[in-house]
Design a protein around this motif. Structure first.
Motif, PDB file in Angstrom:
ATOM      1  N   VAL A   1      64.331  61.461  74.654  1.00  0.00           N
ATOM      2  CA  VAL A   1      62.728  60.989  73.989  1.00  0.00           C
ATOM      3  C   VAL A   1      62.266  60.598  74.761  1.00  0.00           C
ATOM      4  O   VAL A   1      60.953  60.966  75.155  1.00  0.00           O
ATOM      5  CB  VAL A   1      63.338  60.317  72.866  1.00  0.00           C
ATOM      6  N   ALA A   2      62.789  59.602  75.313  1.00  0.00           N
ATOM      7  CA  ALA A   2      61.651  58.323  76.207  1.00  0.00           C
ATOM      8  C   ALA A   2      61.479  60.065  77.766  1.00  0.00           C
ATOM      9  O   ALA A   2      59.837  59.437  78.130  1.00  0.00           O
ATOM     10  CB  ALA A   2      62.356  56.689  76.774  1.00  0.00           C
ATOM     11  N   MET A   3      62.450  60.622  78.221  1.00  0.00           N
ATOM     12  CA  MET A   3      61.946  60.464  79.781  1.00  0.00           C
ATOM     13  C   MET A   3      60.941  62.435  79.024  1.00  0.00           C
ATOM     14  O   MET A   3      60.484  62.398  79.840  1.00  0.00           O
ATOM     15  CB  MET A   3      63.417  61.669  79.991  1.00  0.00           C
ATOM     16  N   HIS A   4      61.138  63.138  78.167  1.00  0.00           N
ATOM     17  CA  HIS A   4      60.647  63.803  77.736  1.00  0.00           C
ATOM     18  C   HIS A   4      59.050  63.293  77.348  1.00  0.00           C
ATOM     19  O   HIS A   4      57.617  64.102  77.955  1.00  0.00           O
ATOM     20  CB  HIS A   4      60.503  64.635  76.119  1.00  0.00           C
TER      21      HIS A   4
ATOM     22  N   GLY B   1      65.145  53.104  68.150  1.00  0.00           N
ATOM     23  CA  GLY B   1      64.996  53.331  69.114  1.00  0.00           C
ATOM     24  C   GLY B   1      64.604  52.213  70.551  1.00  0.00           C
ATOM     25  O   GLY B   1      63.922  52.199  70.304  1.00  0.00           O
ATOM     26  N   GLN B   2      65.951  51.624  71.740  1.00  0.00           N
ATOM     27  CA  GLN B   2      64.984  51.315  72.614  1.00  0.00           C
ATOM     28  C   GLN B   2      65.073  51.888  73.899  1.00  0.00           C
ATOM     29  O   GLN B   2      66.435  52.431  73.881  1.00  0.00           O
ATOM     30  CB  GLN B   2      65.967  49.938  72.670  1.00  0.00           C
ATOM     31  N   VAL B   3      64.491  51.895  74.836  1.00  0.00           N
ATOM     32  CA  VAL B   3      64.755  51.997  75.910  1.00  0.00           C
ATOM     33  C   VAL B   3      63.826  51.471  77.240  1.00  0.00           C
ATOM     34  O   VAL B   3      63.198  50.734  77.275  1.00  0.00           O
ATOM     35  CB  VAL B   3      63.775  53.410  75.900  1.00  0.00           C
ATOM     36  N   GLN B   4      64.962  50.968  78.510  1.00  0.00           N
ATOM     37  CA  GLN B   4      64.760  50.571  79.539  1.00  0.00           C
ATOM     38  C   GLN B   4      64.604  51.521  80.401  1.00  0.00           C
ATOM     39  O   GLN B   4      65.958  52.302  80.702  1.00  0.00           O
ATOM     40  CB  GLN B   4      65.334  49.407  80.218  1.00  0.00           C
ATOM     41  N   LEU B   5      63.491  52.355  81.465  1.00  0.00           N
ATOM     42  CA  LEU B   5      63.558  52.587  82.330  1.00  0.00           C
ATOM     43  C   LEU B   5      62.812  51.706  83.447  1.00  0.00           C
ATOM     44  O   LEU B   5      62.190  51.018  83.271  1.00  0.00           O
ATOM     45  CB  LEU B   5      61.968  53.749  82.239  1.00  0.00           C
ATOM     46  N   PHE B   6      63.850  52.023  84.887  1.00  0.00           N
ATOM     47  CA  PHE B   6      63.346  51.357  86.134  1.00  0.00           C
ATOM     48  C   PHE B   6      62.303  52.705  87.089  1.00  0.00           C
ATOM     49  O   PHE B   6      62.846  53.843  87.324  1.00  0.00           O
ATOM     50  CB  PHE B   6      64.763  50.930  86.846  1.00  0.00           C
TER      51      PHE B   6
ATOM     52  N   PHE C   1      56.634  61.303  68.641  1.00  0.00           N
ATOM     53  CA  PHE C   1      58.141  61.908  69.009  1.00  0.00           C
ATOM     54  C   PHE C   1      58.669  60.850  70.693  1.00  0.00           C
ATOM     55  O   PHE C   1      58.889  61.091  71.303  1.00  0.00           O
ATOM     56  CB  PHE C   1      58.395  62.732  69.422  1.00  0.00           C
ATOM     57  N   SER C   2      59.039  59.218  69.720  1.00  0.00           N
ATOM     58  CA  SER C   2      59.397  58.387  71.227  1.00  0.00           C
ATOM     59  C   SER C   2      60.316  57.473  70.489  1.00  0.00           C
ATOM     60  O   SER C   2      60.420  57.308  69.604  1.00  0.00           O
ATOM     61  CB  SER C   2      57.819  57.199  71.238  1.00  0.00           C
ATOM     62  N   PRO C   3      61.165  56.555  72.075  1.00  0.00           N
ATOM     63  CA  PRO C   3      61.488  55.776  71.072  1.00  0.00           C
ATOM     64  C   PRO C   3      60.088  53.973  70.521  1.00  0.00           C
ATOM     65  O   PRO C   3      59.155  54.087  70.843  1.00  0.00           O
ATOM     66  CB  PRO C   3      62.115  54.870  72.030  1.00  0.00           C
ATOM     67  N   GLY C   4      61.320  53.402  69.737  1.00  0.00           N
ATOM     68  CA  GLY C   4      59.800  53.003  68.803  1.00  0.00           C
ATOM     69  C   GLY C   4      60.268  51.349  70.078  1.00  0.00           C
ATOM     70  O   GLY C   4      58.702  50.785  70.006  1.00  0.00           O
ATOM     71  N   LYS C   5      60.988  51.186  70.659  1.00  0.00           N
ATOM     72  CA  LYS C   5      60.350  49.895  71.835  1.00  0.00           C
ATOM     73  C   LYS C   5      60.628  50.594  72.941  1.00  0.00           C
ATOM     74  O   LYS C   5      62.020  51.212  73.561  1.00  0.00           O
ATOM     75  CB  LYS C   5      61.306  48.884  71.645  1.00  0.00           C
ATOM     76  N   VAL C   6      59.804  49.827  73.982  1.00  0.00           N
ATOM     77  CA  VAL C   6      60.459  50.784  75.513  1.00  0.00           C
ATOM     78  C   VAL C   6      59.877  49.182  76.144  1.00  0.00           C
ATOM     79  O   VAL C   6      58.830  48.691  76.133  1.00  0.00           O
ATOM     80  CB  VAL C   6      59.154  51.772  76.096  1.00  0.00           C
TER      81      VAL C   6
ATOM     82  N   SER D   1      58.572  43.135  84.357  1.00  0.00           N
ATOM     83  CA  SER D   1      58.649  44.077  83.399  1.00  0.00           C
ATOM     84  C   SER D   1      57.727  44.405  82.349  1.00  0.00           C
ATOM     85  O   SER D   1      57.249  43.147  82.131  1.00  0.00           O
ATOM     86  CB  SER D   1      59.824  43.772  82.707  1.00  0.00           C
ATOM     87  N   PHE D   2      57.202  45.492  81.678  1.00  0.00           N
ATOM     88  CA  PHE D   2      56.332  45.562  80.785  1.00  0.00           C
ATOM     89  C   PHE D   2      56.987  46.124  79.907  1.00  0.00           C
ATOM     90  O   PHE D   2      57.708  47.245  79.564  1.00  0.00           O
ATOM     91  CB  PHE D   2      55.610  46.646  81.002  1.00  0.00           C
ATOM     92  N   THR D   3      56.631  45.120  78.414  1.00  0.00           N
ATOM     93  CA  THR D   3      57.443  45.608  77.542  1.00  0.00           C
ATOM     94  C   THR D   3      56.520  46.483  76.336  1.00  0.00           C
ATOM     95  O   THR D   3      54.843  46.069  76.383  1.00  0.00           O
ATOM     96  CB  THR D   3      58.481  44.479  76.524  1.00  0.00           C
ATOM     97  N   ALA D   4      56.869  47.166  75.417  1.00  0.00           N
ATOM     98  CA  ALA D   4      55.835  47.472  73.976  1.00  0.00           C
ATOM     99  C   ALA D   4      56.413  48.561  72.949  1.00  0.00           C
ATOM    100  O   ALA D   4      57.608  48.875  72.854  1.00  0.00           O
ATOM    101  CB  ALA D   4      54.762  48.361  74.697  1.00  0.00           C
ATOM    102  N   GLY D   5      55.706  48.317  71.768  1.00  0.00           N
ATOM    103  CA  GLY D   5      56.040  48.742  70.688  1.00  0.00           C
ATOM    104  C   GLY D   5      57.022  47.722  69.919  1.00  0.00           C
ATOM    105  O   GLY D   5      57.128  47.023  70.367  1.00  0.00           O
ATOM    106  N   GLU D   6      57.703  48.081  69.047  1.00  0.00           N
ATOM    107  CA  GLU D   6      58.252  47.313  68.104  1.00  0.00           C
ATOM    108  C   GLU D   6      59.144  47.766  67.607  1.00  0.00           C
ATOM    109  O   GLU D   6      60.079  49.454  67.368  1.00  0.00           O
ATOM    110  CB  GLU D   6      57.231  46.894  66.883  1.00  0.00           C
ATOM    111  N   LEU D   7      60.690  47.762  66.544  1.00  0.00           N
ATOM    112  CA  LEU D   7      61.748  48.089  65.936  1.00  0.00           C
ATOM    113  C   LEU D   7      61.172  48.027  64.533  1.00  0.00           C
ATOM    114  O   LEU D   7      61.075  46.372  64.491  1.00  0.00           O
ATOM    115  CB  LEU D   7      63.260  47.104  66.207  1.00  0.00           C
ATOM    116  N   ASN D   8      61.287  48.889  63.343  1.00  0.00           N
ATOM    117  CA  ASN D   8      60.468  48.270  62.672  1.00  0.00           C
ATOM    118  C   ASN D   8      62.092  48.434  61.383  1.00  0.00           C
ATOM    119  O   ASN D   8      62.486  49.697  61.003  1.00  0.00           O
ATOM    120  CB  ASN D   8      59.764  49.424  61.954  1.00  0.00           C
TER     121      ASN D   8
END
Length: 327
Positions: free
Chosen positions: A198-201, A244-249, A295-300, A310-317
């Motif tokens: 979902v994050a890649m898309h 959903g939580q995703v970390q991209l490098f 259609f995205s993860p909650g936190k990235v 690193s840059f963080t955004a979003g939330e776990l609800n």
């Protein structure tokens, strides 16, 4: 971009075939049922006429990823009420998630007394190469056999199998369909494993240069089965949107990494704030009316491998996930 991106990509079908063979060999232990259509196409039922299970769904999720990803169970979801989680990592994120796992192949057949529709995912997509995505990547796989995963609650007609085999350039008896109803245990697990996809898309939709994504992993709670399709669909979506939580490098500039982080999470959408089932109903069950950025993860977390920042955004609800999951 395509030449640089796909120059060293391996065969997703070659990597995946041992996983398919092992799934079939372990069918009894995994509560799966194996059958064949009249043209010889193999059917793996993971929840229609049998129980299936979470382990079956986990292994099917790895098959969807073209044998280039791993999914493991854990208890680090970030939610006290829903601790069970699935952790996902892809060796080659763009190929594994978008070139195989993404459900991008529309398959349908209509007869006088029935209609069948499903979105196909898995390495068979890379054999057929019918989607614009593969033209963009400059990638087309070659193999004598393949597998397609369908999120359905009915068996595909033989005409769909003939179409898929023909488009993939293989014999129908060398095609395997794996069926995972949304409301089944295997279904909720294989959907949870799509958190990284979902994050890649979303990165692709944001026109982020995919060749700059070096690696990534994700984690998400596994939704409880919904009992019926609509409830299950809502819960499986919400697991990623709210949990959903995703970390991209990425191999990029800090500005690019920060911009991707700020634009990716589900809470950037104008439709964010209600369980998916409510949103879907409010749009009269028309997916195309829903804001696509939802259609995205909650936190990235986007980590720049060049600067180390690193840059963080979003939330776990927690509240919306509890509401969706029926607590």
């Amino acid at each position: 971009m395509s030449t640089e991106l796909s120059a060293n990509w391996t065969s997703v079908n070659a990597a995946c075939q041992p996983l398919v063979d092992a799934l079939v060999a372990d069918a009894q232990a995994l509560n799966l049922e194996i059958s064949t259509l009249e043209n010889g196409t193999r059917i793996v039922d993971a929840g229609i006429n049998c129980k299936g299970g979470l382990e079956a769904g986990r292994r099917i999720g790895e098959i969807c990823m073209g044998g280039l990803g791993t999914a493991t169970l854990g208890t680090n979801s970030g939610f006290d009420n829903w601790p069970w989680s699935v952790n996902v990592h892809a060796k080659t994120p763009v190929l594994s998630c978008l070139g195989s796992q993404y459900a991008g192949w529309s398959l349908s057949h209509k007869s006088e007394d029935s209609k069948f529709f499903a979105l196909g995912s898995g390495p068979g997509r890379a054999l057929a190469g019918r989607e614009e995505l593969f033209k963009e990547f400059g990638y087309k796989d070659e193999a004598d056999s393949t597998v397609i995963v369908l999120e359905v609650d009915s068996f595909p007609p033989v005409e769909v199998a003939e179409k898929v085999a023909n488009n993939c350039g293989i014999k129908p008896e060398n095609l395997t369909f794996i069926l995972t109803p949304t409301s089944s245990l295997a279904g909720v697990m294989q959907i949870a494993i799509r958190v990284l996809e979902v994050a890649m898309h979303k990165a692709h939709e944001l026109h982020f240069p995919l060749e700059k994504i070096v690696d990534g992993y994700g984690v998400t709670p596994v939704a409880p089965p919904g009992g019926d399709f609509m409830t299950a669909m809502g819960r499986t979506n919400d697991a990623i949107l709210f949990g959903g939580q995703v970390q991209l490098f990425v191999d990029a500039t800090d500005e690019e990494a920060k911009d991707l982080a700020e634009k990716m999470p589900s809470n950037t959408s104008s439709d964010y704030g209600r369980p998916f089932g409510e949103i879907f109903k409010s749009y009269e069950y028309d997916f195309f009316k829903i804001d696509g950025s939802l259609f995205s993860p909650g936190k990235v977390i986007i980590t720049n491998t060049n600067s180390g920042k690193s840059f963080t955004a979003g939330e776990l609800n927690h509240d919306l996930l509890n509401q969706s999951f029926g607590l």
